[in-house]
Design an enzyme around this catalytic site. Structure first.
Site: not given
Ligand code: SAH
Length: 211
Positions: A60
């Site tokens: 993000s």
């Molecule tokens: N907080 C992260 C942002 C990652 S983007 C950072 O700082 O890098 C969102 C993430 O959510 C992705 O890696 C995706 O694989 C994950 N995601 C999507 N649905 C999910 C679920 N049901 N449970 C766990 N992770 C999930």
């Protein structure tokens, strides 16, 4: 040397845009974002942007991470749940603001990389779990704050149930194309909506997310 420009990126990207919580600004200043972005994007680590991870996911934008962290109003004593570990960056910032962070990611390879980055950056206070984050981690509940980094159609009930009274959840709610970051506090009288800001996230996939 770190690739940051004298710390002023925090002023430009966060303070000048209305984030005045000094604990959050200090946390953002401390976490080495370059350790969480893929090697090919390291020179962009302090850009005002989301950056691509593998598997079509993104780390993000710093401003959005700061917004979520500020919204949770953490004191430093909480156990926090971070849904959607991705790179582990947001989990690291939360670890600067809380006592312990449990982060959950559905893609095992991303979870493994995040573990390595968190370890390298010295965040032993973060546990990375692999699983469906829409179901939370019921065995470890209640949490003093929940941060969700992927968009859901609505607040997953399981997550709401795992939020301690008086604690807050921040999550993007809406369609895969159009979302708002909602901040809700759990009160004895029910959910209290504190904030709603337009944002754009990748979808939360899972039992109580999008299928
Ligand atoms: N907080 C992260 C942002 C990652 S983007 C950072 O700082 O890098 C969102 C993430 O959510 C992705 O890696 C995706 O694989 C994950 N995601 C999507 N649905 C999910 C679920 N049901 N449970 C766990 N992770 C999930």
């Amino acid at each position: 040397m770190r690739l940051r420009s004298g710390g002023s990126w925090v002023d430009r990207q966060l303070r000048d845009r209305g984030i005045h919580d000094e604990r959050v600004l200090a946390a953002m200043e401390r976490v080495p974002r370059e350790l969480f972005v893929p090697e090919a994007s390291r020179s962009l680590a302090y850009d005002d942007a989301a950056l691509p991870l593998s598997y079509g996911q993104t780390i993000s934008q710093p401003y959005v991470v700061a917004l979520i962290c500020k919204a949770l109003a953490l004191t430093g004593e909480e156990r926090v749940l971070d849904v959607g570990t991705g790179s582990g960056y947001q989990a690291a910032v939360l670890a600067e603001l809380a006592r312990h962070v449990h982060s959950i990611e559905r893609i095992p390879e991303l979870a493994e990389r995040a573990r390595t980055a968190l370890e390298e950056a010295g965040y032993g206070r973060v546990d990375v779990h692999v699983g469906d984050g829409t179901l939370g981690l019921p065995d470890l509940a209640p949490f003093g704050g929940i941060a969700v980094a992927a968009a859901a159609p609505d607040v997953p009930l399981a997550l709401w149930d795992q939020l301690a009274e008086g604690a807050r959840i921040a999550l993007p709610v809406g369609t895969p194309q159009l979302q708002e970051l909602r901040v809700l506090e759990r009160t004895s009288a029910g959910p209290r909506l504190l904030e709603s800001v337009p944002v754009r996230f990748v979808p939360l996939l899972g039992e109580q997310g999008y299928s």
